[in-house]
Design a protein around this motif. Structure first.
Motif, short mmCIF file in Angstrom:
data_model
loop_
_atom_site.label_atom_id
_atom_site.label_comp_id
_atom_site.label_asym_id
_atom_site.label_seq_id
_atom_site.Cartn_x
_atom_site.Cartn_y
_atom_site.Cartn_z
N PHE A 127 126.82 45.42 2.93
CA PHE A 127 127.51 45.17 1.64
C PHE A 127 126.86 43.84 0.94
N PHE A 129 127.84 41.29 -1.93
CA PHE A 129 128.99 41.01 -3.09
C PHE A 129 128.45 40.47 -4.46
N ARG A 194 121.34 39.94 4.96
CA ARG A 194 122.72 40.13 5.75
C ARG A 194 123.18 41.71 5.83
N ILE A 204 126.09 48.88 -0.16
CA ILE A 204 126.90 48.90 -1.39
C ILE A 204 126.77 47.58 -2.03
N ALA B 277 135.06 41.77 6.04
CA ALA B 277 134.37 42.66 5.22
C ALA B 277 132.95 43.08 5.93
N ILE B 278 132.00 42.19 6.33
CA ILE B 278 130.71 42.44 7.02
C ILE B 278 131.12 42.90 8.26
N ALA B 375 137.60 40.30 0.16
CA ALA B 375 136.26 39.56 -0.20
C ALA B 375 135.43 40.00 -1.10
N MET B 376 135.95 41.18 -1.63
CA MET B 376 135.29 42.00 -2.51
C MET B 376 135.89 41.70 -3.95
#
Lengths: 263, 378
Positions: A127, A129, A194, A204, B277-278, B375-376
């Motif tokens: 991810f 963000f 990361r 994503i 989230a990660i 987190a998003m």
């Protein structure tokens, strides 16, 4: 940035994440095959409500049917409140739909408990963000290593992998710097490193260029292109024309009021 | 290396980094907790050592001591009493004891003068307790003089100093020969201070005491177990008083620490969202916080306990001594023999480390089970 050296994808069945309890579950990331360009993720009649049953109930997604192809770059676009980010959280196993089915490489993952979803998320998805969400006070290198901590990967091996990722993203000289001391572009590259540390099949990114100027946005698209060229599936949300009109994006999915406008 | 061990290592690494990142908060917490453990451990160590000391002293004391009473006051045992007791069954040995108190105006301290029956002290010599030796600067071979209550001056040679093993009883002791004792205090011949009886079978002690009371109605038998119980309740009472006095401060500290430990800042909540989230599981986040709480509380426990030990057994408990020891009961000064009770340590550990862990874990658990999509949206 298109000349980035490739990161070898793990071979099928190589463990990049800790298996969920019960070990034999076929749904953990490493067990998922790498589809050769077919359907990677399938969404059927996805609906998502917030504050369900309360006076402020709100339906963020209202019947989404969508197939996302493997090894392609797919962008969700639409105005604020259209449901792009909510859809991204469901695709990335960060949240469960209120109703509907999510299939990941042929496996139905909609009803899986949180623990299994975490395992899939860790090994299959990376991810990036919108606010980067790096952990302040830690160095760039420590931030990159964070997602791999629960896997129990040997420290020395993990550190060298994280260093090679930072090196590849031209941040080797900043690896010991605390993330709050880095510029926006550097922070985003740390976030990308990361996202890649567990060698995920899918990257994503939520509004990845929202906090970048044009030059840094182009640089990001270059990185994206190279990652896709290695065979990674990329899914992102954006309403930045520079992203959605880029040649690197194979497909744009438009949304409005929690529904798809066109495919 | 095993993956789960490697994982714990990663979690500990991250925990240490997290602790270092919030230095002020964690150091403050550590300080408050160390102080709490220090106060509780000091009181508990001190009273336990006193109880142990009393028990050790009484271990070698006779099962029954018989005192003669006149008008409700302790009086001398006249000749003939020893022979009258001799016929009671179950009594193993009987010994008429000679002892008394002497106030030494030079160092303003009370000594216990005693003429032991078991060991002979040569006429004109003394064996002194460690505190007497310390306060008067005595060593074997020295001469010391005391002015008796009659006004006469007596000079003695110090034959030896008693060992330190139990200072509570021997600190202020001065042993002398019977003839010297009687001459120094003008003690009438054939009289004794009290009578010590040893009873072989502990189950018979009360029966023997009842027989003594019946045979010698003007005397009172004092049982060893009663003295021990009195000591214990005196020290328990003192411990309770100290804890009651300190309770307000302890509670204030505890509430402060609880609030600090349990309050999660917005930044910490955000971090937990990011970690989930990660790819961190709820269990990983909880384990990490468990390590954090464990490190803080164990460090505080160890530091507080060691500080309390040093304060009590090395520095002589200057903070709590006046209340816990009592100037009138235990005088002159004596040094405690270090004594640690496993159960006591475990109790202290349970009441300090566990509440802290609970304070840390409950809010973390609540935050850790929230959906990672936060987190998003941050």
């Amino acid at each position: 940035m298109n000349d980035l050296p490739p990161i070898p994808l793990p071979a099928e069945g190589v463990d990049t994440g800790s298996p969920p309890a019960g070990g034999s579950m076929p749904l953990d990331g490493p067990a998922l095959g790498r589809p050769g360009g077919g359907a990677m993720i399938e969404l059927k009649a996805i609906r998502k409500a917030f504050n369900q049953g309360r006076p402020n109930e709100f339906w963020a997604l209202n019947g989404i049917d969508l197939t996302i192809e493997a090894k392609k770059v797919t962008a969700f676009q639409g105005p604020s409140g259209s449901g792009k980010t909510t859809l991204l959280t469901i695709v990335g196993c960060l949240a469960r739909p209120t109703s509907g089915r999510v299939r990941l490489a042929e496996d139905d993952i909609s009803g899986l408990p949180e623990r299994f979803l975490t395992g899939i998320r860790r090994s299959t998805f990376g991810f990036v963000f919108q606010q980067f969400n790096l952990v302040k006070g830690l160095s760039a290198l420590e931030n990159v290593m964070l997602p791999a901590f629960p896997t129990g990967r040997p420290h020395r091996e993990l550190r060298s992998h994280a260093e090679s990722l930072l090196d590849r993203l031209k941040l080797a000289h900043r690896r010991e710097a605390r993330v709050e001391w880095l510029s926006g572009g550097e922070q985003q590259r740390v976030a990308i490193a990361r996202a890649l540390v567990n060698d995920p099949q899918v990257l994503i990114a939520d509004e990845p260029t929202a906090n970048l100027d044009t030059a840094l946005s182009r640089e990001f698209m270059g990185i994206l292109e190279s990652l896709n060229a290695e065979g990674r599936t990329v899914i992102l949300t954006s309403h930045d024309p520079l992203v959605v009109e880029s040649a690197a994006v194979h497909r744009v999915v438009s949304m409005r009021d929690g529904q798809l406008v066109e495919n | 290396m095993n993956a789960s061990i490697e994982k714990q290592r990663h979690l500990i690494d991250f925990t240490l980094a997290s602790l270092a990142r919030r230095k002020t908060k964690n150091l403050g917490l550590l300080l408050v907790y160390t102080l709490l453990v220090f106060v509780l451990a000091s009181v508990s160590l001190y009273t336990h050592a006193l109880r142990q000391e009393a028990a050790r002293v009484l271990e070698r004391s006779p099962e029954i001591i018989l005192q003669r009473m006149v008008a409700g006051r302790h009086d001398l045992i006249p000749p003939g009493y020893l022979e009258r007791i001799g016929r009671i069954r179950g009594v193993q040995t009987i010994e008429g004891r000679l002892w008394g108190y002497y106030y030494d105006p030079v160092v303003k301290a009370n000594y216990t003068f005693m003429a032991p029956a078991a060991e002979a002290v040569r006429p004109g010599t003394l064996t002194v307790g460690p505190a007497v030796a310390r306060s008067r600067g005595l060593a074997p071979g020295n001469t010391i003089s005391f002015r008796a209550y009659s006004g006469k001056l007596f000079a003695f040679t110090v034959a030896g100093v008693l060992p330190h093993a139990s200072e509570l009883v021997s600190a202020d002791l001065v042993l002398m020969g019977e003839a010297d004792f009687r001459a120094f205090f003008d003690y009438p011949a054939g009289h004794h201070t009290d009578i010590a009886l040893s009873v072989a079978n502990p189950l018979e002690v009360r029966t023997v005491a009842a027989k003594l009371a019946a045979a010698l109605p003007d005397s009172r038998p004092i049982l060893r177990e009663e003295v021990l119980r009195t000591y214990a309740s005196v020290f328990d009472w003192r411990e309770g008083i100290v804890l009651a006095l300190l309770s307000a401060a302890i509670f204030a500290f505890a509430i402060l620490a609880w609030e600090k430990a349990s309050g999660l800042s917005a930044e910490e909540k955000r971090e937990i969202g990011i970690l989930k989230a990660i790819g961190w599981e709820t269990g990983d986040v909880i384990k990490m916080k468990l390590w954090e709480g464990g490190l803080v509380s164990l460090t505080a426990f160890l530091a507080g306990f060691v500080a309390a030990y040093l304060q009590v057994f090395r520095l002589g408990a200057p903070l709590f001594e006046p209340v816990l020891k009592g100037w009138a009961v235990l005088y002159p000064r004596f040094e405690l023999v270090p004594a640690i009770d496993g159960l006591q340590v475990a109790t202290l550990f349970f009441f300090t480390v566990f509440p802290y862990m609970a304070a840390v874990l409950v809010p973390i658990w609540r935050t850790a089970i929230t959906d990672p999509d936060s987190a998003m949206r941050s």
